[in-house]
Design a protein around this motif. Sequence first.
Motif, short mmCIF file in Angstrom:
data_model
loop_
_atom_site.label_atom_id
_atom_site.label_comp_id
_atom_site.label_asym_id
_atom_site.label_seq_id
_atom_site.Cartn_x
_atom_site.Cartn_y
_atom_site.Cartn_z
N LEU A 127 5.13 8.54 -9.47
CA LEU A 127 3.95 8.59 -8.62
C LEU A 127 4.29 7.92 -7.28
N SER A 128 3.64 8.37 -6.24
CA SER A 128 3.98 7.88 -4.90
C SER A 128 2.79 7.16 -4.27
N PRO A 129 2.75 5.84 -4.40
CA PRO A 129 1.68 5.10 -3.73
C PRO A 129 1.98 4.95 -2.25
N VAL A 130 1.02 4.46 -1.53
CA VAL A 130 1.22 4.05 -0.14
C VAL A 130 1.27 2.53 -0.12
N VAL A 131 2.31 1.97 0.46
CA VAL A 131 2.41 0.52 0.63
C VAL A 131 1.97 0.18 2.06
N VAL A 132 1.04 -0.76 2.17
CA VAL A 132 0.52 -1.15 3.48
C VAL A 132 0.87 -2.60 3.75
N PHE A 133 1.64 -2.82 4.81
CA PHE A 133 1.85 -4.20 5.26
C PHE A 133 0.61 -4.62 6.02
N HIS A 134 -0.06 -5.64 5.51
CA HIS A 134 -1.39 -6.00 6.01
C HIS A 134 -1.28 -7.12 7.05
N ALA A 224 7.74 -6.02 2.15
CA ALA A 224 6.91 -4.83 1.94
C ALA A 224 7.78 -3.57 1.85
N LEU A 225 8.81 -3.49 2.69
CA LEU A 225 9.71 -2.33 2.66
C LEU A 225 10.48 -2.30 1.35
N TRP A 226 10.91 -3.45 0.85
CA TRP A 226 11.62 -3.51 -0.44
C TRP A 226 10.75 -2.90 -1.54
N LEU A 227 9.47 -3.26 -1.56
CA LEU A 227 8.57 -2.72 -2.58
C LEU A 227 8.40 -1.22 -2.41
N ALA A 228 8.22 -0.77 -1.18
CA ALA A 228 8.04 0.66 -0.93
C ALA A 228 9.24 1.45 -1.41
N GLU A 229 10.44 0.94 -1.16
CA GLU A 229 11.64 1.64 -1.60
C GLU A 229 11.77 1.60 -3.12
N ARG A 230 11.43 0.48 -3.72
CA ARG A 230 11.56 0.36 -5.18
C ARG A 230 10.59 1.28 -5.90
N LEU A 231 9.41 1.48 -5.34
CA LEU A 231 8.40 2.33 -5.97
C LEU A 231 8.54 3.80 -5.57
N GLY A 232 9.44 4.09 -4.62
CA GLY A 232 9.51 5.46 -4.12
C GLY A 232 8.22 5.85 -3.44
N ALA A 233 7.70 4.97 -2.58
CA ALA A 233 6.39 5.15 -1.97
C ALA A 233 6.35 6.38 -1.08
N GLU A 234 5.16 6.95 -0.97
CA GLU A 234 4.95 8.09 -0.08
C GLU A 234 5.26 7.69 1.36
N ARG A 235 4.88 6.45 1.72
CA ARG A 235 5.19 5.95 3.05
C ARG A 235 4.87 4.45 3.08
N LEU A 236 5.33 3.79 4.13
CA LEU A 236 4.98 2.41 4.41
C LEU A 236 4.15 2.39 5.67
N ASP A 237 2.90 1.95 5.57
CA ASP A 237 2.04 1.77 6.73
C ASP A 237 2.13 0.33 7.19
N ILE A 238 2.27 0.13 8.48
CA ILE A 238 2.37 -1.22 9.04
C ILE A 238 1.18 -1.45 9.96
N ALA A 239 0.34 -2.39 9.57
CA ALA A 239 -0.83 -2.75 10.38
C ALA A 239 -0.51 -4.01 11.16
N LEU A 240 -0.42 -3.88 12.46
CA LEU A 240 -0.11 -5.01 13.33
C LEU A 240 -1.18 -5.17 14.40
#
Length: 260
Positions: A127-134, A224-240
């Motif tokens: 499954l491909s979640p979205v990881v969001v750096f908050h 956050a990127l480490w988690l996204a890669e480990r989970l095979g995330a759909e994408r990493l969103d970065i909120a700055l």
Amino acid sequence: MNEPDQIHLRDYVVEAEIGAFQSERGRRQRLRFNLCVDLADPVIGVRDDVDRILSYDVLTDAVASGLADQRYNLLETLAERIAADVLKHAQAKRVRICVEKLDRVPGALGVTLVRQQGRVDTAAGSLSPVVVFHGADIARHTGAVILSPDAPDLPLPSGGNERRVALLALDQAAWSLGGRLGLDVADNRTELDWAIKEARPIVWAPSRMVADVSGLEADPIAVALWLAERLGAERLDIALPEGKDTPSLTTDIPVRRITE
């Protein structure tokens, strides 16, 4: 009767911290793994081509990956995760796995599971979640979204423990973020996988999963990127915050900036 061809891993001993009893916390004990995998296709005709067989590394990697994800209370949970990891591979039709503790009694105590394609939730890993750096106050999230916190503005001590303290500070920020957004906080892979399957947003407290990851800095975006890669995330969103540049990242995961 036609018996399937098999590969196996026998008497593979690894030290890990595991167990539900208080006496098992804070100490490592020996675990012995025995895995036997029924192959989907016979090995006849592979022509000595390594790419056409199920590598033995799949078995040792499944053990290592399972132990790396979290601290387990139950051998059963660890065995189930390892079985699911093996059965992600198309060449693996059925796996028998025995996990034993060697230091609890004079002999060995453990569990044996038999799983085959269709009897474990191998889709959880795909499954491909979205990881969001908050890093900004972005609060509108639904579905399989994992929020990874920014570092709080706290001083760090010197003396060699900076990374550990910085990771614990991220955990503190995660609990604060979860409370503010009314979301659960997870510090292990099992809870993250459950949230993904249930399509629920969740906040990640990272220190437990990344404390022993060699070469990973306590930088919150790197974590956050480490988690996204480990989970095979759909994408990493970065909120700055406005005016702060998005860092340059080397990754195969799609990265995008989001704003309020």
